[in-house]
Design a protein around this motif. Structure first.
Motif, short mmCIF file in Angstrom:
data_model
loop_
_atom_site.label_atom_id
_atom_site.label_comp_id
_atom_site.label_asym_id
_atom_site.label_seq_id
_atom_site.Cartn_x
_atom_site.Cartn_y
_atom_site.Cartn_z
N GLN A 6 0.84 -1.19 0.00
CA GLN A 6 0.00 0.00 0.00
C GLN A 6 0.89 1.25 0.00
OE1 GLN A 6 -2.44 -0.51 3.49
NE2 GLN A 6 -3.73 -2.03 2.51
N TRP A 8 0.37 4.16 -0.65
CA TRP A 8 -0.31 5.39 -0.24
C TRP A 8 -0.29 5.58 1.28
CZ3 TRP A 8 -2.74 1.22 -2.52
CH2 TRP A 8 -3.53 0.45 -1.69
N ILE A 11 1.21 8.80 2.52
CA ILE A 11 0.76 10.03 1.87
C ILE A 11 -0.41 10.57 2.69
CG2 ILE A 11 -0.10 11.09 -0.25
CD1 ILE A 11 1.13 8.71 -1.79
N VAL A 14 -3.86 11.26 1.07
CA VAL A 14 -4.59 10.05 0.69
C VAL A 14 -5.21 9.42 1.93
CG1 VAL A 14 -4.39 7.72 -0.29
CG2 VAL A 14 -3.17 9.65 -1.35
N GLU A 15 -4.46 9.32 2.99
CA GLU A 15 -4.99 8.71 4.22
C GLU A 15 -6.17 9.52 4.77
OE1 GLU A 15 -1.29 8.17 6.51
OE2 GLU A 15 -1.62 6.02 6.19
N ARG A 102 3.62 11.15 -8.26
CA ARG A 102 3.42 10.44 -6.99
C ARG A 102 1.95 10.10 -6.75
NH1 ARG A 102 4.69 12.09 -0.88
NH2 ARG A 102 4.63 9.99 -0.02
N TYR A 103 1.06 11.11 -6.74
CA TYR A 103 -0.36 10.81 -6.49
C TYR A 103 -1.25 11.92 -7.02
CZ TYR A 103 -0.38 14.15 -2.61
OH TYR A 103 -0.31 15.30 -1.87
N ILE A 118 -8.60 8.40 -6.54
CA ILE A 118 -7.20 8.58 -6.15
C ILE A 118 -6.36 7.69 -7.06
CG2 ILE A 118 -5.49 8.30 -4.31
CD1 ILE A 118 -7.84 8.49 -2.30
N VAL A 120 -2.38 6.53 -7.27
CA VAL A 120 -1.04 6.58 -6.65
C VAL A 120 -0.08 5.84 -7.58
CG1 VAL A 120 0.37 5.89 -4.68
CG2 VAL A 120 -2.00 6.65 -4.32
N GLU A 122 3.35 4.00 -8.27
CA GLU A 122 4.40 3.25 -7.58
C GLU A 122 5.45 2.86 -8.63
OE1 GLU A 122 4.98 -0.95 -5.12
OE2 GLU A 122 3.05 -0.50 -6.05
#
Length: 169
Positions: A6, A8, A11, A14-15, A102-103, A118, A120, A122
């Motif tokens: 995960q 994210w 971040i 995001v959380e 990144r996101y 969202i 993200v 990677e």
């Protein structure tokens, strides 16, 4: 999905978006493209059957006493057109937060729910990335779960097809 899978988790934006959500789903796609390229390709996917689903939605939301301001038009976005600034309009969404390569977080609020998309990124290699496409839904009234549970099977189909189209597979 394990925390190590995960990306994210570190971040904060995001959380925060995912906190206390009524629904979260995550889909993954891999390809040799940037975050902006992935998002542009993702939102540009607009086959005839998706337009048809928007037309069906237009009828359904009226049955629930809600409104829809018409059928969305194909965006025809280029990577450089993808806004990365909070508050910018992104189709029928508003950018909530973003960081280049990144996101990306965009969301929309209606009377029955708030939905966030969202993405993200990677990095896997120097050119290959995994894109985690996360749908986050917060219900506002009783019509939120009714609406979302009816469209949920279509939501999964649409997001999967958009992701596959985004990577060019």
């Amino acid at each position: 999905m394990k925390q190590a899978e995960q990306p994210w988790k570190n971040i904060p934006a995001v959380e925060r978006t995912m906190a206390e959500a009524d629904h979260i789903d995550v889909k993954q796609f891999e390809g040799e493209l940037s975050l902006r390229e992935f998002i542009a390709n993702f939102i540009n996917y607009y086959p005839f059957w998706l337009k048809f689903l928007y037309q069906v939605r237009w009828v359904f939301v009226r049955v629930l006493g809600m409104t829809q301001s018409g059928i969305p038009q194909p965006p025809n976005a280029r990577p450089e057109d993808i806004p990365m600034t909070a508050g910018a309009q992104a189709g029928f969404f508003i950018v909530k937060a973003a960081e280049e390569d990144r996101y990306y977080i965009a969301g929309g609020t209606e009377s029955h729910l708030t939905a966030h998309l969202i993405v993200v990124q990677e990095p896997l290699t120097q050119t290959n990335n995994r894109f985690h496409v996360i749908t986050v839904v917060h219900y506002h009234r009783w019509t939120g779960p009714v609406y979302f549970n009816v469209i949920r099977p279509f939501h999964h189909l649409v997001i999967n097809r958009m992701g596959v189209a985004a990577i060019g597979a």
